[in-house]
Design a protein around this motif. Structure first.
Motif, PDB file in Angstrom:
ATOM      1  N   ALA A 178       0.831  -1.205   0.000  1.00  0.00           N
ATOM      2  CA  ALA A 178       0.000   0.000   0.000  1.00  0.00           C
ATOM      3  C   ALA A 178       0.869   1.260   0.000  1.00  0.00           C
ATOM      4  N   HIS A 179       1.987   1.194   0.724  1.00  0.00           N
ATOM      5  CA  HIS A 179       2.895   2.335   0.749  1.00  0.00           C
ATOM      6  C   HIS A 179       3.495   2.589  -0.630  1.00  0.00           C
ATOM      7  N   VAL A 181       2.222   1.735  -3.547  1.00  0.00           N
ATOM      8  CA  VAL A 181       1.159   2.230  -4.429  1.00  0.00           C
ATOM      9  C   VAL A 181       0.970   3.723  -4.189  1.00  0.00           C
ATOM     10  N   HIS A 182       1.001   4.121  -2.922  1.00  0.00           N
ATOM     11  CA  HIS A 182       0.888   5.544  -2.590  1.00  0.00           C
ATOM     12  C   HIS A 182       2.072   6.338  -3.166  1.00  0.00           C
ATOM     13  N   LEU A 183       3.274   5.784  -3.085  1.00  0.00           N
ATOM     14  CA  LEU A 183       4.442   6.461  -3.653  1.00  0.00           C
ATOM     15  C   LEU A 183       4.317   6.608  -5.157  1.00  0.00           C
ATOM     16  N   ASP A 184       3.795   5.580  -5.830  1.00  0.00           N
ATOM     17  CA  ASP A 184       3.598   5.669  -7.272  1.00  0.00           C
ATOM     18  C   ASP A 184       2.628   6.782  -7.628  1.00  0.00           C
ATOM     19  N   ARG A 185       1.543   6.877  -6.883  1.00  0.00           N
ATOM     20  CA  ARG A 185       0.567   7.942  -7.153  1.00  0.00           C
ATOM     21  C   ARG A 185       1.182   9.317  -6.908  1.00  0.00           C
ATOM     22  N   MET A 186       1.959   9.442  -5.856  1.00  0.00           N
ATOM     23  CA  MET A 186       2.602  10.725  -5.565  1.00  0.00           C
ATOM     24  C   MET A 186       3.629  11.059  -6.651  1.00  0.00           C
ATOM     25  N   HIS A 187       4.347  10.023  -7.135  1.00  0.00           N
ATOM     26  CA  HIS A 187       5.356  10.237  -8.162  1.00  0.00           C
ATOM     27  C   HIS A 187       4.723  10.697  -9.465  1.00  0.00           C
ATOM     28  N   SER A 247       2.018  12.422  -9.828  1.00  0.00           N
ATOM     29  CA  SER A 247       1.464  13.771  -9.732  1.00  0.00           C
ATOM     30  C   SER A 247       2.513  14.811  -9.352  1.00  0.00           C
TER      31      SER A 247
END
Length: 137
Positions: A90-91, A93-99, A101
């Motif tokens: 989950a962490h 996946v969150h990093l990918d989304r932040m990357h 954007s």
């Protein structure tokens, strides 16, 4: 009878030198407003990050001090391993989304590499007592 469109009407009006000067002034005013706003944002965003991050670091250090040092290595149950694995996934996946954007002027890399993670997982599995069991038996 011929109908005139708004474009025909504007084209038929003689544009005097005063009208063109006003248009140029409005254009330069708009361009300067946009670029000065962008410049102010470019200067303020790193300043805000610099102001906020020391507080985060201080909170993390204080939290680490209150937890104390970890004890002996303990064996983990399968449920704990599954929970940790799900949290790590989950962490990332969150990093990918932040990357995806992230908007920046600098070239940046992802904070992790799938190949590096696979190598680390292989090393950890080799060092620990965790072994993959054969499910076909």
């Amino acid at each position: 009878m011929m109908t005139l469109t708004p474009a025909d009407t504007l084209a038929s009006v003689a544009a005097g030198p005063g009208l063109i000067d006003v248009g140029v002034q409005i254009t330069w005013l708009g361009i300067s407003a946009v670029f000065s706003g962008l410049l102010i944002l470019a200067l303020l965003l790193p300043l805000l990050r610099w102001l906020v991050e020391p507080k985060k670091r201080a909170l993390a250090l204080k939290k680490a001090d209150t937890e104390g040092s970890p004890g002996q290595a303990q064996a983990f149950s399968p449920e704990e391993i599954a929970a940790v694995t799900a949290a790590i996934h989950a962490h990332f996946v969150h990093l990918d989304r932040m990357h995806e954007s992230k908007i920046t002027w600098q070239d940046h890399e992802k904070p992790y590499s799938p190949w590096r993670l696979a190598g680390r997982a292989k090393i950890l599995l080799a060092k620990s007592s965790l072994r993959l069991r054969n499910r076909r038996v």
